[in-house]
Write an enzyme that holds these catalytic residues in place. Structure first.
Site, PDB file in Angstrom:
ATOM      1  N   ILE A   1       1.031  -0.703   0.065  1.00 17.79           N
ATOM      2  CA  ILE A   1      -0.294  -0.045   0.292  1.00 17.79           C
ATOM      3  C   ILE A   1       0.444   1.217   0.332  1.00 17.79           C
ATOM      4  O   ILE A   1       0.845   2.306  -0.571  1.00 17.79           O
ATOM      5  CB  ILE A   1      -0.948   0.096   1.052  1.00 17.79           C
ATOM      6  CG1 ILE A   1      -2.748  -1.310   1.094  1.00 17.79           C
ATOM      7  CG2 ILE A   1      -2.068   1.299   1.258  1.00 17.79           C
ATOM      8  CD1 ILE A   1      -2.499  -1.259   2.230  1.00 17.79           C
ATOM      9  N   SER A   2       1.766   1.250   0.751  1.00 14.44           N
ATOM     10  CA  SER A   2       2.767   2.700   0.660  1.00 14.44           C
ATOM     11  C   SER A   2       4.643   2.043   1.381  1.00 14.44           C
ATOM     12  O   SER A   2       4.215   1.360   2.587  1.00 14.44           O
ATOM     13  CB  SER A   2       2.191   3.464   2.252  1.00 14.44           C
ATOM     14  OG  SER A   2       3.255   4.251   2.559  1.00 14.44           O
ATOM     15  N   THR A   3       4.862   2.762   0.416  1.00 18.84           N
ATOM     16  CA  THR A   3       6.362   2.798   1.081  1.00 18.84           C
ATOM     17  C   THR A   3       6.930   4.291   2.085  1.00 18.84           C
ATOM     18  O   THR A   3       7.087   5.419   1.539  1.00 18.84           O
ATOM     19  CB  THR A   3       7.997   2.260   0.652  1.00 18.84           C
ATOM     20  OG1 THR A   3       7.563   1.534  -0.737  1.00 18.84           O
ATOM     21  CG2 THR A   3       8.875   2.197   0.752  1.00 18.84           C
TER      22      THR A   3
ATOM     23  N   ASN B   1       7.030  -0.323   6.043  1.00 15.97           N
ATOM     24  CA  ASN B   1       6.156  -0.238   4.898  1.00 15.97           C
ATOM     25  C   ASN B   1       5.320  -0.822   4.882  1.00 15.97           C
ATOM     26  O   ASN B   1       4.669  -1.569   6.338  1.00 15.97           O
ATOM     27  CB  ASN B   1       6.430  -1.376   3.792  1.00 15.97           C
ATOM     28  CG  ASN B   1       8.459  -0.864   3.709  1.00 15.97           C
ATOM     29  OD1 ASN B   1       9.215  -0.640   4.079  1.00 15.97           O
ATOM     30  ND2 ASN B   1       8.634  -0.668   1.913  1.00 15.97           N
TER      31      ASN B   1
ATOM     32  N   GLU C   1      -6.171  -3.549  11.592  1.00 16.36           N
ATOM     33  CA  GLU C   1      -7.356  -3.648  10.203  1.00 16.36           C
ATOM     34  C   GLU C   1      -7.476  -2.794   9.002  1.00 16.36           C
ATOM     35  O   GLU C   1      -6.964  -1.247   9.484  1.00 16.36           O
ATOM     36  CB  GLU C   1      -8.885  -2.781  11.243  1.00 16.36           C
ATOM     37  CG  GLU C   1     -10.632  -2.304  10.508  1.00 16.36           C
ATOM     38  CD  GLU C   1     -11.285  -1.516  11.365  1.00 16.36           C
ATOM     39  OE1 GLU C   1     -11.949  -1.293  10.619  1.00 16.36           O
ATOM     40  OE2 GLU C   1     -10.721  -1.398  12.614  1.00 16.36           O
TER      41      GLU C   1
ATOM     42  N   ASP D   1       1.923  13.806  14.904  1.00 18.67           N
ATOM     43  CA  ASP D   1       1.765  13.842  13.561  1.00 18.67           C
ATOM     44  C   ASP D   1       0.827  14.369  12.649  1.00 18.67           C
ATOM     45  O   ASP D   1       0.280  13.600  12.274  1.00 18.67           O
ATOM     46  CB  ASP D   1       3.151  12.855  13.148  1.00 18.67           C
ATOM     47  CG  ASP D   1       3.235  13.234  12.082  1.00 18.67           C
ATOM     48  OD1 ASP D   1       3.124  14.155  11.152  1.00 18.67           O
ATOM     49  OD2 ASP D   1       4.257  11.901  11.213  1.00 18.67           O
TER      50      ASP D   1
ATOM     51  N   ASP E   1      -0.956   6.472  12.177  1.00 18.01           N
ATOM     52  CA  ASP E   1      -0.442   6.682  12.317  1.00 18.01           C
ATOM     53  C   ASP E   1      -0.018   7.685  13.521  1.00 18.01           C
ATOM     54  O   ASP E   1       0.573   8.387  13.640  1.00 18.01           O
ATOM     55  CB  ASP E   1       0.175   7.597  11.020  1.00 18.01           C
ATOM     56  CG  ASP E   1       2.028   7.250  11.078  1.00 18.01           C
ATOM     57  OD1 ASP E   1       2.626   6.895  12.070  1.00 18.01           O
ATOM     58  OD2 ASP E   1       2.840   8.101   9.909  1.00 18.01           O
TER      59      ASP E   1
HETATM   60  N1  LIG Z   1      -5.709   0.706   8.228  1.00 16.29           N
HETATM   61  C1  LIG Z   1      -5.138   1.141   6.756  1.00 16.29           C
HETATM   62  N2  LIG Z   1      -5.921   1.213   5.892  1.00 16.29           N
HETATM   63  C2  LIG Z   1      -5.128   1.402   4.945  1.00 16.29           C
HETATM   64  N3  LIG Z   1      -4.456   1.983   4.588  1.00 16.29           N
HETATM   65  C3  LIG Z   1      -3.529   2.841   5.326  1.00 16.29           C
HETATM   66  C4  LIG Z   1      -3.630   1.835   6.866  1.00 16.29           C
HETATM   67  N4  LIG Z   1      -2.879   1.952   7.533  1.00 16.29           N
HETATM   68  C5  LIG Z   1      -1.974   2.616   6.792  1.00 16.29           C
HETATM   69  N5  LIG Z   1      -2.219   2.937   5.487  1.00 16.29           N
HETATM   70  C6  LIG Z   1      -1.550   3.761   4.576  1.00 16.29           C
HETATM   71  O1  LIG Z   1      -0.241   3.701   4.476  1.00 16.29           O
HETATM   72  C7  LIG Z   1       0.506   5.019   4.925  1.00 16.29           C
HETATM   73  C8  LIG Z   1       1.359   4.608   5.351  1.00 16.29           C
HETATM   74  O2  LIG Z   1       0.536   4.196   6.563  1.00 16.29           O
HETATM   75  P1  LIG Z   1       1.538   4.904   7.970  1.00 16.29           P
HETATM   76  O3  LIG Z   1       1.562   7.166   8.055  1.00 16.29           O
HETATM   77  O4  LIG Z   1       1.057   4.437   9.263  1.00 16.29           O
HETATM   78  O5  LIG Z   1       3.014   4.954   8.004  1.00 16.29           O
HETATM   79  P2  LIG Z   1       3.934   6.258   8.241  1.00 16.29           P
HETATM   80  O6  LIG Z   1       4.823   5.604   9.687  1.00 16.29           O
HETATM   81  O7  LIG Z   1       3.564   7.456   7.908  1.00 16.29           O
HETATM   82  O8  LIG Z   1       5.305   5.669   6.964  1.00 16.29           O
HETATM   83  P3  LIG Z   1       5.799   7.299   6.311  1.00 16.29           P
HETATM   84  O9  LIG Z   1       6.230   8.032   8.169  1.00 16.29           O
HETATM   85  O10 LIG Z   1       7.338   6.499   6.996  1.00 16.29           O
HETATM   86  O11 LIG Z   1       5.798   7.711   5.806  1.00 16.29           O
HETATM   87  C9  LIG Z   1      -1.090   5.743   4.888  1.00 16.29           C
HETATM   88  O12 LIG Z   1      -0.588   6.472   4.449  1.00 16.29           O
HETATM   89  C10 LIG Z   1      -1.889   5.022   4.211  1.00 16.29           C
HETATM   90  O13 LIG Z   1      -1.901   5.487   2.102  1.00 16.29           O
HETATM   91 MG   LIG Z   2       1.871   8.390   8.185  1.00 14.06          MG
END
Ligand SMILES: Nc1ncnc2c1ncn2[C@@H]1O[C@H](COP(=O)(O)OP(=O)(O)OP(=O)(O)O)[C@@H](O)[C@H]1O
Ligand SMILES: [Mg+2]
Length: 260
Positions: free
Chosen positions: A58-60, A65, A148, A193, A210
């Site tokens: 979904i995202s890096t 990840n 979830e 954040d 996050d």
């Molecule tokens: N529960 C979820 N359901 C759907 N998509 C999600 C979910 N959690 C995270 N994502 C997707 O993954 C992305 C990154 O998640 P998250 O913000 O938790 O990680 P992160 O720690 O911010 O990563 P980084 O800050 O290093 O970029 C989010 O922007 C979103 O697009």
């Molecule tokens: Mg984030």
């Protein structure tokens, strides 16, 4: 070589050969996230009903990840994997040290990352229990967190507000502040954040994500983080043409009652 690890590796290979974990190319995941401990952790999770297969990324991010997982019952789950190699340990230490829930005083990177993941799990849980719109946490193990999945039935994730502008920004901000109010006053946490990157637009309703860096109200940096969160959300929604002042935002979240 540690025989326990190599054994787990083999079993994962077996899983991979049965196409239960798609190959790295397909996942577009660089192999450095799948270090031995992470593989072992995923394997352990795979033995339980939490997770059956990994099905794409979904995202890096900078530190984690986020992958889409599928459970035995075919439902989706989010697999957030913190990469040991690129984690910001100074930041983790800084946030964890002032948190009365964590007594650890460690310089061990793995221990710190595990505590960080555990902190995200506990923060999610705390907010989820207070009915904040936030993904339900499922389990945290080492550097892996399962939560979830927020998205549609076909496995398409809901997008952050940054990429998916709300149809009615005024109304959407109202909903955000309603959720933030619960996050602060009921779950007693400061996000730290808070921005349009970390709020998903799920069918025009906000879902906060996050929360690894989120802190309890009596953390020494809580007031500073809260002010920054308010400023961020104010600037971002002003750009979306919402005419709201910082004082009005503060009023909606009962700012004066937060640190009493
Ligand atoms: N529960 C979820 N359901 C759907 N998509 C999600 C979910 N959690 C995270 N994502 C997707 O993954 C992305 C990154 O998640 P998250 O913000 O938790 O990680 P992160 O720690 O911010 O990563 P980084 O800050 O290093 O970029 C989010 O922007 C979103 O697009
Ligand atoms: Mg984030």
């Amino acid at each position: 070589m540690d025989s326990k690890i190599s054994k787990a590796d083999l079993k994962l290979e077996k899983i991979a050969s049965e196409k239960r974990i798609k190959d790295n190319d397909e996942l577009k995941v660089s192999s450095d996230i799948f270090d031995k401990q992470t593989l072992e952790t995923l394997y352990k999770l795979g033995k339980q009903p939490y997770l059956d297969l990994l099905n794409g990324e979904i995202s890096t991010g900078k530190e984690a990840n986020v992958l889409l997982g599928i459970k035995e019952d075919s439902s989706f789950v989010v697999v957030k994997i913190y990469r040991i190699a690129t984690s910001d340990f100074k930041k983790m230490q800084y946030y964890i040290q002032g948190d009365p829930r964590f007594k650890i005083r460690t310089h061990n990177k793995r221990q710190l990352i595990n505590a960080w993941v555990n902190k995200e799990f506990r923060n999610l849980n705390r907010a989820y229990e207070k009915n904040v719109s936030i993904p339900k946490p499922i389990v945290a193990m080492n550097n892996v967190l399962l939560l979830e999945f927020i998205g549609d039935e076909d496995g398409n994730p809901s997008q952050p507000v940054k990429n998916q502008k709300p149809e009615d920004p005024d109304d959407f901000l109202d909903k955000i502040l309603f959720e933030l109010n619960k996050f602060i006053h009921d779950a007693k946490l400061i996000h730290g954040d808070f921005s349009n990157f970390n709020i998903l637009n799920h069918n025009q309703y906000p879902v906060i994500i996050d929360v690894s860096q989120s802190v309890v109200l009596d953390h020494p940096i809580a007031p500073e983080l809260l002010d920054r969160d308010i400023l961020n959300i104010h600037n971002e929604f002003n750009k979306l043409k919402v005419k709201i002042s910082i004082d009005e935002i503060k009023e909606k979240i009962n700012y004066d009652k937060i640190f009493k």
